[in-house]
Design an enzyme around this catalytic site. Structure first.
Site, mmCIF file in Angstrom:
data_model
loop_
_atom_site.group_PDB
_atom_site.id
_atom_site.type_symbol
_atom_site.label_atom_id
_atom_site.label_comp_id
_atom_site.label_asym_id
_atom_site.label_seq_id
_atom_site.Cartn_x
_atom_site.Cartn_y
_atom_site.Cartn_z
ATOM 1 N N ASP A 16 0.752 -1.381 0.003
ATOM 2 C CA ASP A 16 -0.051 -0.209 0.000
ATOM 3 C C ASP A 16 0.853 1.463 -0.056
ATOM 4 O O ASP A 16 1.936 1.248 0.374
ATOM 5 C CB ASP A 16 -0.843 -0.087 1.348
ATOM 6 C CG ASP A 16 -2.043 0.791 1.229
ATOM 7 O OD1 ASP A 16 -2.399 1.494 0.018
ATOM 8 O OD2 ASP A 16 -2.646 1.089 2.156
ATOM 9 N N GLY A 17 0.442 2.261 -0.561
ATOM 10 C CA GLY A 17 0.877 3.689 -0.429
ATOM 11 C C GLY A 17 1.725 4.088 -1.712
ATOM 12 O O GLY A 17 2.201 5.204 -1.728
ATOM 13 N N TRP A 21 3.009 8.070 -2.152
ATOM 14 C CA TRP A 21 4.408 8.061 -2.384
ATOM 15 C C TRP A 21 4.623 9.108 -3.580
ATOM 16 O O TRP A 21 5.474 9.912 -3.778
ATOM 17 C CB TRP A 21 5.002 6.818 -2.808
ATOM 18 C CG TRP A 21 6.587 6.759 -3.028
ATOM 19 C CD1 TRP A 21 7.535 6.619 -2.295
ATOM 20 C CD2 TRP A 21 7.101 6.845 -4.633
ATOM 21 N NE1 TRP A 21 8.831 6.720 -3.119
ATOM 22 C CE2 TRP A 21 8.514 6.890 -4.377
ATOM 23 C CE3 TRP A 21 6.628 7.061 -5.981
ATOM 24 C CZ2 TRP A 21 9.457 6.808 -5.492
ATOM 25 C CZ3 TRP A 21 7.594 7.453 -6.964
ATOM 26 C CH2 TRP A 21 8.778 7.142 -6.650
ATOM 27 N N ARG A 29 0.084 9.444 -9.814
ATOM 28 C CA ARG A 29 -0.314 8.257 -9.073
ATOM 29 C C ARG A 29 0.365 7.113 -9.802
ATOM 30 O O ARG A 29 0.880 6.240 -9.415
ATOM 31 C CB ARG A 29 -1.807 7.916 -8.796
ATOM 32 C CG ARG A 29 -2.249 9.022 -7.954
ATOM 33 C CD ARG A 29 -3.851 8.805 -7.820
ATOM 34 N NE ARG A 29 -3.954 7.460 -7.284
ATOM 35 C CZ ARG A 29 -4.093 6.719 -5.953
ATOM 36 N NH1 ARG A 29 -3.801 7.833 -4.785
ATOM 37 N NH2 ARG A 29 -4.322 5.758 -5.576
ATOM 38 N N THR A 62 -10.653 -7.006 -5.836
ATOM 39 C CA THR A 62 -11.889 -6.682 -6.231
ATOM 40 C C THR A 62 -12.290 -5.255 -6.397
ATOM 41 O O THR A 62 -12.800 -4.822 -7.316
ATOM 42 C CB THR A 62 -12.970 -7.633 -6.058
ATOM 43 O OG1 THR A 62 -12.687 -7.729 -4.466
ATOM 44 C CG2 THR A 62 -12.777 -9.072 -6.349
ATOM 45 N N ASN A 64 -10.618 -2.698 -6.164
ATOM 46 C CA ASN A 64 -9.575 -1.810 -6.796
ATOM 47 C C ASN A 64 -10.368 -1.562 -8.340
ATOM 48 O O ASN A 64 -9.976 -0.489 -9.067
ATOM 49 C CB ASN A 64 -8.249 -2.126 -7.306
ATOM 50 C CG ASN A 64 -7.299 -2.011 -6.060
ATOM 51 O OD1 ASN A 64 -6.500 -2.812 -5.856
ATOM 52 N ND2 ASN A 64 -7.672 -1.248 -5.224
ATOM 53 N N TRP A 65 -11.302 -2.157 -8.713
ATOM 54 C CA TRP A 65 -12.005 -1.863 -9.982
ATOM 55 C C TRP A 65 -12.857 -0.626 -9.992
ATOM 56 O O TRP A 65 -13.219 -0.293 -10.868
ATOM 57 C CB TRP A 65 -13.079 -3.134 -10.296
ATOM 58 C CG TRP A 65 -12.504 -4.447 -10.654
ATOM 59 C CD1 TRP A 65 -12.328 -5.519 -10.116
ATOM 60 C CD2 TRP A 65 -11.471 -4.713 -12.066
ATOM 61 N NE1 TRP A 65 -11.648 -6.633 -10.683
ATOM 62 C CE2 TRP A 65 -11.254 -5.880 -11.725
ATOM 63 C CE3 TRP A 65 -11.115 -3.722 -12.988
ATOM 64 C CZ2 TRP A 65 -10.374 -6.666 -13.146
ATOM 65 C CZ3 TRP A 65 -10.532 -4.573 -14.114
ATOM 66 C CH2 TRP A 65 -9.943 -6.071 -13.868
ATOM 67 N N ARG A 67 -11.755 1.914 -8.813
ATOM 68 C CA ARG A 67 -10.837 3.371 -9.206
ATOM 69 C C ARG A 67 -11.213 3.962 -10.501
ATOM 70 O O ARG A 67 -11.752 3.156 -11.091
ATOM 71 C CB ARG A 67 -9.613 3.015 -8.922
ATOM 72 C CG ARG A 67 -8.883 2.423 -7.688
ATOM 73 C CD ARG A 67 -7.615 2.363 -7.235
ATOM 74 N NE ARG A 67 -7.551 2.167 -5.974
ATOM 75 C CZ ARG A 67 -6.248 1.973 -5.369
ATOM 76 N NH1 ARG A 67 -5.109 2.694 -5.845
ATOM 77 N NH2 ARG A 67 -6.020 2.017 -3.993
ATOM 78 N N ARG A 184 1.678 -5.114 6.169
ATOM 79 C CA ARG A 184 1.126 -3.919 5.243
ATOM 80 C C ARG A 184 1.715 -2.676 5.526
ATOM 81 O O ARG A 184 2.409 -2.282 6.636
ATOM 82 C CB ARG A 184 -0.407 -3.679 5.899
ATOM 83 C CG ARG A 184 -1.002 -2.537 4.961
ATOM 84 C CD ARG A 184 -2.581 -2.348 5.244
ATOM 85 N NE ARG A 184 -2.909 -1.341 4.224
ATOM 86 C CZ ARG A 184 -4.455 -1.749 3.841
ATOM 87 N NH1 ARG A 184 -5.267 -2.636 4.331
ATOM 88 N NH2 ARG A 184 -5.020 -0.991 2.998
ATOM 89 N N GLU A 203 0.664 -13.649 12.245
ATOM 90 C CA GLU A 203 1.078 -12.468 12.843
ATOM 91 C C GLU A 203 0.924 -11.404 11.961
ATOM 92 O O GLU A 203 0.997 -11.583 10.666
ATOM 93 C CB GLU A 203 2.580 -12.600 13.207
ATOM 94 C CG GLU A 203 2.932 -13.932 14.265
ATOM 95 C CD GLU A 203 2.273 -13.627 15.671
ATOM 96 O OE1 GLU A 203 2.611 -12.126 16.196
ATOM 97 O OE2 GLU A 203 1.753 -14.526 16.490
HETATM 98 C C1 FPP Z 1 -1.825 0.417 -3.217
HETATM 99 O O1 FPP Z 1 -1.317 1.802 -3.694
HETATM 100 C C2 FPP Z 1 -1.341 -0.296 -4.339
HETATM 101 C C3 FPP Z 1 -2.155 -0.955 -5.042
HETATM 102 C C4 FPP Z 1 -3.284 -0.633 -5.801
HETATM 103 C C5 FPP Z 1 -1.851 -2.719 -5.507
HETATM 104 C C6 FPP Z 1 -0.437 -2.784 -5.794
HETATM 105 C C7 FPP Z 1 0.129 -2.441 -6.967
HETATM 106 C C8 FPP Z 1 1.554 -2.352 -7.519
HETATM 107 C C9 FPP Z 1 2.541 -2.703 -6.547
HETATM 108 C C10 FPP Z 1 2.019 -2.182 -8.766
HETATM 109 C C11 FPP Z 1 1.599 -3.199 -9.647
HETATM 110 C C12 FPP Z 1 1.887 -4.531 -9.244
HETATM 111 C C13 FPP Z 1 2.261 -5.602 -10.092
HETATM 112 C C14 FPP Z 1 2.670 -6.953 -9.309
HETATM 113 C C15 FPP Z 1 3.074 -5.410 -11.341
HETATM 114 P P1 FPP Z 1 -2.614 2.763 -3.196
HETATM 115 O O2 FPP Z 1 -2.662 3.387 -5.029
HETATM 116 O O3 FPP Z 1 -3.612 2.366 -2.683
HETATM 117 O O4 FPP Z 1 -1.573 3.822 -2.553
HETATM 118 P P2 FPP Z 1 -2.507 4.916 -1.796
HETATM 119 O O5 FPP Z 1 -3.104 4.184 -0.604
HETATM 120 O O6 FPP Z 1 -1.267 5.980 -1.376
HETATM 121 O O7 FPP Z 1 -3.512 5.793 -2.754
#
Ligand code: FPP
Length: 236
Positions: A16-17, A21, A29, A62, A64-65, A67, A184, A203
């Site tokens: 996450d993050g 970042w 993003r 699931t 994340n769809w 977004r 996490r 854990e």
């Molecule tokens: C969370 O960051 C990350 C994701 C949505 C999933 C992880 C994806 C990757 C590491 C990149 C692609 C992966 C592969 C395997 C090629 P966020 O967007 O939720 O961050 P935020 O909470 O700071 O907005």
């Protein structure tokens, strides 16, 4: 307790993050996701070197769809590149790759590539890399309930045959040990529909570090901290 009960066999990570970042640096993003994908490569290699047997990464949920269309496309593009090129190196390192999640939601070329990678690496004997893609734990459990109910309905099993082992075998993670440790990143302290059944005795380790800043040294420190924990599994 035997030493083995404490061994880190299965590490599950919620990466996450990425977005934060990038925003912190005044970048879109998508750049955070791009850097995040590079870190995936580094950490997969590191986990193997550190003796992890199963590494499960939450690449796309699931939820994340929901977004923006733009962001979903960015993530799918990165996944496509990852499946088509990055995973080659992983495959060469004797890693067995499998995917968990709802494949129906993904584009056909991605699904085909996933099936190819799984069959090509099936006989590899090194670490298992499990990528959760379009994955949601509640959906996984509902699917498992449906499969189990169908077996009862068909008369293949009776109601009394249903136990923890049988039900676990209905999940995508069949054949995998439960996670010993869930990490996490980014300071959030929640599970977000990840491996809900499988983490009964896991854990947890939460770090404020954002996924694109995660590295091997941090992973080593987390494993060292995990090794100090006493796991009792409900026993006295
Ligand atoms: C969370 O960051 C990350 C994701 C949505 C999933 C992880 C994806 C990757 C590491 C990149 C692609 C992966 C592969 C395997 C090629 P966020 O967007 O939720 O961050 P935020 O909470 O700071 O907005």
């Amino acid at each position: 307790m035997s030493k083995d009960e404490n061994k880190l066999r299965h590490l599950a990570i919620i990466m996450d993050g990425n977005g934060r970042w990038a925003t912190k640096r005044g970048l879109p993003r998508s750049m955070g996701h791009k850097k995040g994908a590079e870190v995936v490569k580094e950490i997969t290699r590191a986990a193997g070197e550190l003796g992890v047997e199963f590494l499960t990464l939450y690449a796309f949920s699931t939820e994340n769809w929901k977004r923006s269309e733009d962001e979903v496309q960015t993530l799918m593009g990165l996944l496509r590149d990852y499946l088509k090129s990055d995973l080659k190196e992983v495959q060469e390192n004797n890693v067995r790759i499998r995917f968990i999640g709802e494949r129906e939601m993904l584009d056909a070329d991605i699904v085909q590539k996933m099936a190819e990678i799984e069959s090509e690496t099936l006989k590899n004997t090194g670490m298992t890399l499990c990528i959760a893609l379009s994955y949601g734990s509640r959906q996984e459990i509902v699917n498992a309930v449906k499969k189990t109910a169908a077996l009862v309905k068909e008369g293949d099993i009776s109601l009394n045959d249903i136990d923890v082992k049988l039900f676990s075998d209905m999940l995508y993670t069949k054949d995998m040990p439960d996670p010993d440790l869930v990490v996490r990143t980014s300071g959030e302290q929640r599970i977000s529909n990840y491996l809900l059944w499988q983490i009964a005795y896991s854990e947890f380790y939460f770090t404020d570090v954002l996924w694109p800043d995660f590295n091997k040294k941090l992973l080593e420190d987390i494993i060292a901290e995990f090794n100090k924990r006493e796991r009792r599994y409900g026993k006295a």
